[in-house]
Scaffold this motif. Structure first.
Motif, PDB file in Angstrom:
ATOM      1  N   ILE A 100     -73.573 -20.022 -16.889  1.00  0.00           N
ATOM      2  CA  ILE A 100     -74.828 -20.763 -16.710  1.00  0.00           C
ATOM      3  C   ILE A 100     -74.597 -22.251 -16.923  1.00  0.00           C
ATOM      4  CG2 ILE A 100     -77.230 -20.984 -17.450  1.00  0.00           C
ATOM      5  CD1 ILE A 100     -76.485 -18.241 -16.213  1.00  0.00           C
ATOM      6  N   CYS A 101     -74.857 -23.033 -15.884  1.00  0.00           N
ATOM      7  CA  CYS A 101     -74.696 -24.486 -15.941  1.00  0.00           C
ATOM      8  C   CYS A 101     -75.679 -25.080 -16.947  1.00  0.00           C
ATOM      9  CB  CYS A 101     -74.926 -25.088 -14.559  1.00  0.00           C
ATOM     10  SG  CYS A 101     -74.760 -26.878 -14.512  1.00  0.00           S
ATOM     11  N   LYS A 102     -75.230 -26.037 -17.723  1.00  0.00           N
ATOM     12  CA  LYS A 102     -76.070 -26.656 -18.751  1.00  0.00           C
ATOM     13  C   LYS A 102     -76.974 -27.749 -18.183  1.00  0.00           C
ATOM     14  CE  LYS A 102     -75.661 -25.688 -22.566  1.00  0.00           C
ATOM     15  NZ  LYS A 102     -76.300 -24.688 -23.393  1.00  0.00           N
ATOM     16  N   HIS A 103     -76.881 -28.002 -16.890  1.00  0.00           N
ATOM     17  CA  HIS A 103     -77.756 -29.014 -16.290  1.00  0.00           C
ATOM     18  C   HIS A 103     -79.127 -28.420 -15.989  1.00  0.00           C
ATOM     19  CE1 HIS A 103     -78.969 -31.512 -12.608  1.00  0.00           C
ATOM     20  NE2 HIS A 103     -79.232 -32.237 -13.669  1.00  0.00           N
ATOM     21  N   LEU A 104     -79.165 -27.439 -15.071  1.00  0.00           N
ATOM     22  CA  LEU A 104     -80.444 -26.829 -14.699  1.00  0.00           C
ATOM     23  C   LEU A 104     -80.397 -25.311 -14.655  1.00  0.00           C
ATOM     24  CD1 LEU A 104     -81.749 -29.240 -11.915  1.00  0.00           C
ATOM     25  CD2 LEU A 104     -82.544 -29.035 -14.254  1.00  0.00           C
ATOM     26  N   ASN A 109     -69.152 -21.410 -10.492  1.00  0.00           N
ATOM     27  CA  ASN A 109     -68.075 -20.586  -9.950  1.00  0.00           C
ATOM     28  C   ASN A 109     -66.747 -21.267 -10.212  1.00  0.00           C
ATOM     29  OD1 ASN A 109     -69.639 -18.470  -8.679  1.00  0.00           O
ATOM     30  ND2 ASN A 109     -70.358 -20.067  -7.294  1.00  0.00           N
ATOM     31  N   TRP A 110     -65.709 -20.465 -10.348  1.00  0.00           N
ATOM     32  CA  TRP A 110     -64.382 -21.012 -10.598  1.00  0.00           C
ATOM     33  C   TRP A 110     -63.682 -21.308  -9.281  1.00  0.00           C
ATOM     34  CZ3 TRP A 110     -61.317 -23.445 -13.661  1.00  0.00           C
ATOM     35  CH2 TRP A 110     -59.942 -23.430 -13.450  1.00  0.00           C
ATOM     36  N   ASN A 111     -63.131 -22.524  -9.162  1.00  0.00           N
ATOM     37  CA  ASN A 111     -62.269 -22.921  -8.054  1.00  0.00           C
ATOM     38  C   ASN A 111     -62.935 -22.728  -6.692  1.00  0.00           C
ATOM     39  OD1 ASN A 111     -59.899 -24.073  -7.300  1.00  0.00           O
ATOM     40  ND2 ASN A 111     -58.674 -22.220  -7.416  1.00  0.00           N
ATOM     41  N   SER A 112     -64.250 -22.994  -6.613  1.00  0.00           N
ATOM     42  CA  SER A 112     -64.955 -22.773  -5.349  1.00  0.00           C
ATOM     43  C   SER A 112     -65.170 -24.053  -4.547  1.00  0.00           C
ATOM     44  CB  SER A 112     -66.317 -22.117  -5.613  1.00  0.00           C
ATOM     45  OG  SER A 112     -67.120 -22.962  -6.405  1.00  0.00           O
ATOM     46  N   ASP A 113     -64.841 -25.207  -5.111  1.00  0.00           N
ATOM     47  CA  ASP A 113     -65.008 -26.486  -4.411  1.00  0.00           C
ATOM     48  C   ASP A 113     -63.624 -27.011  -4.022  1.00  0.00           C
ATOM     49  OD1 ASP A 113     -66.047 -28.847  -3.383  1.00  0.00           O
ATOM     50  OD2 ASP A 113     -66.137 -29.831  -5.344  1.00  0.00           O
ATOM     51  N   PRO A 114     -63.328 -27.079  -2.709  1.00  0.00           N
ATOM     52  CA  PRO A 114     -62.000 -27.550  -2.281  1.00  0.00           C
ATOM     53  C   PRO A 114     -61.676 -28.968  -2.765  1.00  0.00           C
ATOM     54  CG  PRO A 114     -63.220 -26.620  -0.427  1.00  0.00           C
ATOM     55  CD  PRO A 114     -64.156 -26.687  -1.585  1.00  0.00           C
ATOM     56  N   ALA A 115     -62.691 -29.801  -2.962  1.00  0.00           N
ATOM     57  CA  ALA A 115     -62.457 -31.172  -3.411  1.00  0.00           C
ATOM     58  C   ALA A 115     -62.094 -31.239  -4.898  1.00  0.00           C
ATOM     59  CB  ALA A 115     -63.698 -32.027  -3.146  1.00  0.00           C
ATOM     60  N   ASN A 116     -62.406 -30.198  -5.647  1.00  0.00           N
ATOM     61  CA  ASN A 116     -62.125 -30.171  -7.086  1.00  0.00           C
ATOM     62  C   ASN A 116     -61.460 -28.851  -7.466  1.00  0.00           C
ATOM     63  OD1 ASN A 116     -63.554 -32.704  -8.015  1.00  0.00           O
ATOM     64  ND2 ASN A 116     -65.205 -31.657  -6.943  1.00  0.00           N
ATOM     65  N   PHE A 121     -67.408 -25.125 -10.760  1.00  0.00           N
ATOM     66  CA  PHE A 121     -68.254 -25.956  -9.907  1.00  0.00           C
ATOM     67  C   PHE A 121     -69.654 -25.363  -9.836  1.00  0.00           C
ATOM     68  CE2 PHE A 121     -69.840 -26.730  -5.507  1.00  0.00           C
ATOM     69  CZ  PHE A 121     -70.044 -28.098  -5.629  1.00  0.00           C
ATOM     70  N   CYS A 122     -70.657 -26.204 -10.030  1.00  0.00           N
ATOM     71  CA  CYS A 122     -72.050 -25.800  -9.886  1.00  0.00           C
ATOM     72  C   CYS A 122     -72.558 -26.352  -8.555  1.00  0.00           C
ATOM     73  CB  CYS A 122     -72.892 -26.337 -11.039  1.00  0.00           C
ATOM     74  SG  CYS A 122     -74.636 -25.913 -10.867  1.00  0.00           S
ATOM     75  N   PRO A 123     -72.890 -25.482  -7.603  1.00  0.00           N
ATOM     76  CA  PRO A 123     -73.291 -25.954  -6.280  1.00  0.00           C
ATOM     77  C   PRO A 123     -74.682 -26.585  -6.233  1.00  0.00           C
ATOM     78  CG  PRO A 123     -73.447 -23.565  -6.380  1.00  0.00           C
ATOM     79  CD  PRO A 123     -72.850 -24.016  -7.682  1.00  0.00           C
ATOM     80  N   GLY A 127     -72.231 -30.159 -10.239  1.00  0.00           N
ATOM     81  CA  GLY A 127     -71.724 -30.281 -11.604  1.00  0.00           C
ATOM     82  C   GLY A 127     -70.312 -29.720 -11.699  1.00  0.00           C
ATOM     83  N   LEU A 128     -69.503 -30.327 -12.560  1.00  0.00           N
ATOM     84  CA  LEU A 128     -68.118 -29.897 -12.732  1.00  0.00           C
ATOM     85  C   LEU A 128     -67.806 -29.659 -14.205  1.00  0.00           C
ATOM     86  CD1 LEU A 128     -66.215 -32.332 -10.333  1.00  0.00           C
ATOM     87  CD2 LEU A 128     -66.562 -29.887 -10.015  1.00  0.00           C
ATOM     88  N   TYR A 129     -66.966 -28.643 -14.428  1.00  0.00           N
ATOM     89  CA  TYR A 129     -66.477 -28.322 -15.766  1.00  0.00           C
ATOM     90  C   TYR A 129     -64.971 -28.093 -15.675  1.00  0.00           C
ATOM     91  CZ  TYR A 129     -71.342 -27.255 -16.962  1.00  0.00           C
ATOM     92  OH  TYR A 129     -72.695 -27.322 -17.179  1.00  0.00           O
TER      93      TYR A 129
END
Length: 168
Positions: A100-104, A109-116, A121-123, A127-129
Motif C-alpha cells: 500500500i502506497c503511503k501517498h494515497l 508493484n515491483w519492477n513494473s516501470d521500465p524507466a525505474n 512503482f505506484c502507477p 511514486g517510487l520506493y
C-alpha cells in the motif's frame, strides 16, 4: 416581599415533577442504546494472529508478491480479508513489505516501470520506493512502505500486522 410571589403553584409543581420523571425514564431507555452503539469502539483492539503465508525456501532475493487471508472483526461482523505482501530475502534476513502506497493508498508493484528498474512503482501518481521500501525523495510518497510483523516457524513464514517504520 409577599409569599405569593415565591410560591410554586400546583401546576408548576406537576410540570417540574413530570419533566424530571420523564427525563429519568428517557435516560434509562437511552443508556442501553448508547452502550450498544459505543461498546465496539470502547473494546480494546485484539492483536492479530500470525498467518502462514509461504515456505521459507520459496523466498528469493527478488521481491515476490504473496497473498494471504486474515480474519477481521468489525464490531460484531466477522469476515476474511485478503491481504498481500512483497517478500524477499536480504542476506539471511527476511523482509515483508506492505504493497500500500503511503501517498494515497494505491497498490505498488515491483519492477513494473521500465524507466525505474529495481524499484517499487505506484502507477497512480508515479511514486517510487527503493527495494528496501524507503521512499525516493522528490516523488509523491512522504513515508516508507509499512513493514509486516513476521516470524519463521517450522520452515514457514508467518505474517502479522503491517506497521509503519520508525525513521532512523
Amino acid at each position: 416581599m409577599s409569599e405569593k410571589k415565591h410560591r410554586v403553584s400546583r401546576r408548576q409543581f406537576l410540570n417540574y415533577t413530570l419533566t424530571g420523571v420523564g427525563g429519568f425514564m428517557a435516560a434509562g431507555m437511552m443508556m442501553p442504546m448508547v452502550r450498544f452503539a459505543l461498546d465496539p469502539v470502547l473494546r480494546p483492539a485484539e492483536e492479530q494472529d500470525l498467518v502462514q503465508v509461504v515456505k521459507v525456501e520459496e523466498i528469493t532475493n527478488e521481491p515476490q508478491r504473496f497473498d494471504f487471508k486474515i480474519k477481521q472483526v468489525d464490531a460484531w461482523y466477522e469476515s476474511e480479508e485478503t491481504r498481500s505482501a512483497w517478500v524477499y530475502k536480504d542476506g539471511e534476513k527476511i523482509v515483508a513489505l506492505s504493497p500500500i502506497c503511503k501517498h494515497l493508498g494505491c497498490t505498488v508493484n515491483w519492477n513494473s516501470d521500465p524507466a525505474n528498474p529495481n524499484k517499487f512503482f505506484c502507477p497512480c501518481h508515479y511514486g517510487l520506493y527503493e527495494k528496501n521500501g524507503k521512499n525516493v525523495p522528490g516523488t509523491p510518497p512522504l513515508a516508507p512502505l509499512d513493514v509486516y510483523d513476521h516470524a519463521v516457524k517450522d520452515s514457514y513464514l508467518f505474517l502479522g500486522k503491517a506497521k509503519p517504520r520508525k525513521e532512523a
